[in-house]
Write a protein that holds these residues in place. Structure first.
Motif, PDB file in Angstrom:
ATOM      1  N   LEU A 102      48.209  30.584  53.735  1.00  0.00           N
ATOM      2  CA  LEU A 102      47.804  29.083  52.985  1.00  0.00           C
ATOM      3  C   LEU A 102      48.339  27.910  52.965  1.00  0.00           C
ATOM      4  CD1 LEU A 102      48.494  31.278  48.870  1.00  0.00           C
ATOM      5  CD2 LEU A 102      45.937  30.374  50.219  1.00  0.00           C
ATOM      6  N   ILE A 103      47.485  26.583  53.270  1.00  0.00           N
ATOM      7  CA  ILE A 103      48.562  25.242  54.006  1.00  0.00           C
ATOM      8  C   ILE A 103      48.382  24.122  52.957  1.00  0.00           C
ATOM      9  CG2 ILE A 103      48.507  24.010  55.217  1.00  0.00           C
ATOM     10  CD1 ILE A 103      46.360  25.831  56.876  1.00  0.00           C
ATOM     11  N   GLN A 104      49.799  24.268  52.257  1.00  0.00           N
ATOM     12  CA  GLN A 104      50.002  23.624  51.800  1.00  0.00           C
ATOM     13  C   GLN A 104      49.310  22.089  51.725  1.00  0.00           C
ATOM     14  OE1 GLN A 104      53.437  21.169  50.511  1.00  0.00           O
ATOM     15  NE2 GLN A 104      52.705  20.033  48.893  1.00  0.00           N
ATOM     16  N   ASN A 105      48.712  21.407  50.494  1.00  0.00           N
ATOM     17  CA  ASN A 105      48.182  20.383  50.544  1.00  0.00           C
ATOM     18  C   ASN A 105      48.312  18.894  49.421  1.00  0.00           C
ATOM     19  OD1 ASN A 105      46.079  18.754  50.961  1.00  0.00           O
ATOM     20  ND2 ASN A 105      44.430  19.784  49.197  1.00  0.00           N
TER      21      ASN A 105
ATOM     22  N   PHE B 206      35.456  41.326  39.911  1.00  0.00           N
ATOM     23  CA  PHE B 206      37.132  41.432  40.580  1.00  0.00           C
ATOM     24  C   PHE B 206      38.723  41.913  41.514  1.00  0.00           C
ATOM     25  CE2 PHE B 206      37.292  45.586  39.344  1.00  0.00           C
ATOM     26  CZ  PHE B 206      37.919  46.124  40.304  1.00  0.00           C
ATOM     27  N   ALA B 207      39.301  40.566  41.674  1.00  0.00           N
ATOM     28  CA  ALA B 207      40.217  41.174  42.603  1.00  0.00           C
ATOM     29  C   ALA B 207      41.908  41.150  42.004  1.00  0.00           C
ATOM     30  CB  ALA B 207      40.019  40.274  43.956  1.00  0.00           C
ATOM     31  N   LEU B 208      42.551  42.060  42.737  1.00  0.00           N
ATOM     32  CA  LEU B 208      43.984  42.574  42.539  1.00  0.00           C
ATOM     33  C   LEU B 208      44.469  41.866  43.945  1.00  0.00           C
ATOM     34  CD1 LEU B 208      46.394  42.964  41.103  1.00  0.00           C
ATOM     35  CD2 LEU B 208      45.797  45.523  42.264  1.00  0.00           C
ATOM     36  N   GLY B 209      45.540  40.652  43.790  1.00  0.00           N
ATOM     37  CA  GLY B 209      45.861  40.417  45.819  1.00  0.00           C
ATOM     38  C   GLY B 209      47.793  40.228  45.212  1.00  0.00           C
ATOM     39  N   THR B 210      47.953  39.173  46.568  1.00  0.00           N
ATOM     40  CA  THR B 210      49.658  39.490  46.505  1.00  0.00           C
ATOM     41  C   THR B 210      49.154  37.647  46.387  1.00  0.00           C
ATOM     42  OG1 THR B 210      50.318  39.674  48.507  1.00  0.00           O
ATOM     43  CG2 THR B 210      50.636  41.054  46.651  1.00  0.00           C
ATOM     44  N   ASP B 211      50.172  36.720  46.113  1.00  0.00           N
ATOM     45  CA  ASP B 211      50.452  35.773  46.527  1.00  0.00           C
ATOM     46  C   ASP B 211      52.207  34.917  46.353  1.00  0.00           C
ATOM     47  OD1 ASP B 211      47.814  34.870  46.922  1.00  0.00           O
ATOM     48  OD2 ASP B 211      48.142  33.697  45.006  1.00  0.00           O
ATOM     49  N   ASN B 212      52.312  34.882  48.389  1.00  0.00           N
ATOM     50  CA  ASN B 212      53.957  34.720  48.254  1.00  0.00           C
ATOM     51  C   ASN B 212      53.731  32.794  48.374  1.00  0.00           C
ATOM     52  OD1 ASN B 212      55.605  33.801  50.851  1.00  0.00           O
ATOM     53  ND2 ASN B 212      56.688  35.462  49.172  1.00  0.00           N
ATOM     54  N   TYR B 213      54.372  31.907  48.326  1.00  0.00           N
ATOM     55  CA  TYR B 213      54.900  30.441  48.608  1.00  0.00           C
ATOM     56  C   TYR B 213      55.949  30.559  48.950  1.00  0.00           C
ATOM     57  CZ  TYR B 213      50.588  30.081  46.372  1.00  0.00           C
ATOM     58  OH  TYR B 213      48.779  30.245  45.494  1.00  0.00           O
ATOM     59  N   ARG B 214      56.369  30.119  50.149  1.00  0.00           N
ATOM     60  CA  ARG B 214      57.700  30.325  50.407  1.00  0.00           C
ATOM     61  C   ARG B 214      58.652  28.135  50.454  1.00  0.00           C
ATOM     62  NH1 ARG B 214      61.955  33.212  51.330  1.00  0.00           N
ATOM     63  NH2 ARG B 214      60.372  34.635  51.967  1.00  0.00           N
TER      64      ARG B 214
ATOM     65  N   TYR C 205      39.916  26.257  49.251  1.00  0.00           N
ATOM     66  CA  TYR C 205      40.727  25.678  48.173  1.00  0.00           C
ATOM     67  C   TYR C 205      41.677  26.807  47.262  1.00  0.00           C
ATOM     68  CZ  TYR C 205      43.237  22.750  45.507  1.00  0.00           C
ATOM     69  OH  TYR C 205      44.467  22.329  44.951  1.00  0.00           O
ATOM     70  N   ASN C 206      42.819  26.847  46.941  1.00  0.00           N
ATOM     71  CA  ASN C 206      43.615  27.841  46.195  1.00  0.00           C
ATOM     72  C   ASN C 206      44.698  26.897  45.225  1.00  0.00           C
ATOM     73  OD1 ASN C 206      43.973  31.049  46.123  1.00  0.00           O
ATOM     74  ND2 ASN C 206      45.978  29.905  46.090  1.00  0.00           N
ATOM     75  N   TYR C 207      44.363  27.136  44.062  1.00  0.00           N
ATOM     76  CA  TYR C 207      45.134  26.552  43.021  1.00  0.00           C
ATOM     77  C   TYR C 207      46.451  26.938  41.949  1.00  0.00           C
ATOM     78  CZ  TYR C 207      46.739  24.786  38.165  1.00  0.00           C
ATOM     79  OH  TYR C 207      47.652  24.684  37.437  1.00  0.00           O
ATOM     80  N   GLN C 208      47.418  27.193  42.522  1.00  0.00           N
ATOM     81  CA  GLN C 208      48.084  27.525  41.076  1.00  0.00           C
ATOM     82  C   GLN C 208      48.946  27.200  40.163  1.00  0.00           C
ATOM     83  OE1 GLN C 208      49.326  31.425  41.766  1.00  0.00           O
ATOM     84  NE2 GLN C 208      49.892  31.000  39.861  1.00  0.00           N
TER      85      GLN C 208
ATOM     86  N   LEU D 149      50.499  23.507  42.262  1.00  0.00           N
ATOM     87  CA  LEU D 149      51.015  23.923  43.922  1.00  0.00           C
ATOM     88  C   LEU D 149      48.966  23.911  44.082  1.00  0.00           C
ATOM     89  CD1 LEU D 149      52.642  23.563  46.695  1.00  0.00           C
ATOM     90  CD2 LEU D 149      52.683  26.254  45.701  1.00  0.00           C
ATOM     91  N   GLY D 150      48.317  23.277  45.487  1.00  0.00           N
ATOM     92  CA  GLY D 150      47.597  23.300  45.718  1.00  0.00           C
ATOM     93  C   GLY D 150      47.118  23.422  47.219  1.00  0.00           C
ATOM     94  N   SER D 151      46.660  24.078  47.756  1.00  0.00           N
ATOM     95  CA  SER D 151      46.478  24.803  48.938  1.00  0.00           C
ATOM     96  C   SER D 151      45.252  25.167  49.653  1.00  0.00           C
ATOM     97  CB  SER D 151      47.362  26.774  49.155  1.00  0.00           C
ATOM     98  OG  SER D 151      48.811  26.163  48.087  1.00  0.00           O
TER      99      SER D 151
END
Length: 180
Positions: free
Chosen positions: A36-39, A70-78, A149-152, A168-170
């Motif tokens: 995930l590259i920050q935008n 449906f999906a299940l996952g993990t997101d890690n933002y640093r 595009y990923n929005y959080q 945060l948009g990535s």
């Protein structure tokens, strides 16, 4: 982080066991890993983030081209200063496959809720859209290259030392496996 790895491992095993039955039920199982590259962010200090995303999910084909699942996952933002934000997204997904053989171009959209993994945030909405291109590895397996595009949304509890929430948009770049 061990909890997230354990959940991801168990989910992956469950998805693999379902892939043997996919042919009869027209279910597609997929797993992906993405950077995930920050935008953009709504933080005023222009903080920079980097991230890692994992997903495993099941999609039911409604016809030759359209699927929902449906999906299940993990997101890690640093953050560049070392702060990290970890979530467990649970999403509903819709996919459109241009080729009925499920190879080639696919368009997908998703949205859901990101549950906190640790005490550093309260909750958050997650959503996004993307494109992927799949190559057939064998009759039951595709390898795909993905972007999107990923929005959080990050919301904090009222008693936490950070009193503001942020968005945060990535840009998502990744690879995935599809079991068909």
């Amino acid at each position: 982080m061990k909890i997230a790895a354990t959940i991801l491992f168990i989910s992956a095993i469950c998805m693999l066991s379902l892939s043997a039955q996919s042919q009869q039920r027209r279910l597609i199982n997929y797993t992906e890993v993405s950077a995930l590259i920050q935008n953009s962010t709504s933080l005023t200090d222009n903080s920079k983030f980097s991230g890692l995303r994992t997903r495993t999910g099941v999609t039911k084909l409604l016809d030759q081209h359209m699927g929902i699942g449906f999906a299940l996952g993990t997101d890690n933002y640093r953050k560049a200063n070392g702060a990290s934000y970890n979530t467990l997204p649970i999403t509903l997904n819709a996919s459109y496959y241009l080729n009925p053989d499920l190879i080639g171009l696919k368009v997908d959209v998703y949205g859901g809720y990101a549950v906190k993994l640790f005490n550093n945030l309260n909750k958050g909405l997650t959503a996004g859209a993307g494109l992927s291109y799949s190559f057939s590895v064998n009759k039951g397996l595709n390898l795909g290259l993905q972007t999107g595009y990923n929005y959080q949304k990050f919301d904090f509890p009222t008693n936490f030392k950070i009193d503001n929430s942020f968005d945060l948009g990535s840009i998502r770049l990744g690879i995935g496996l599809t079991f068909k």
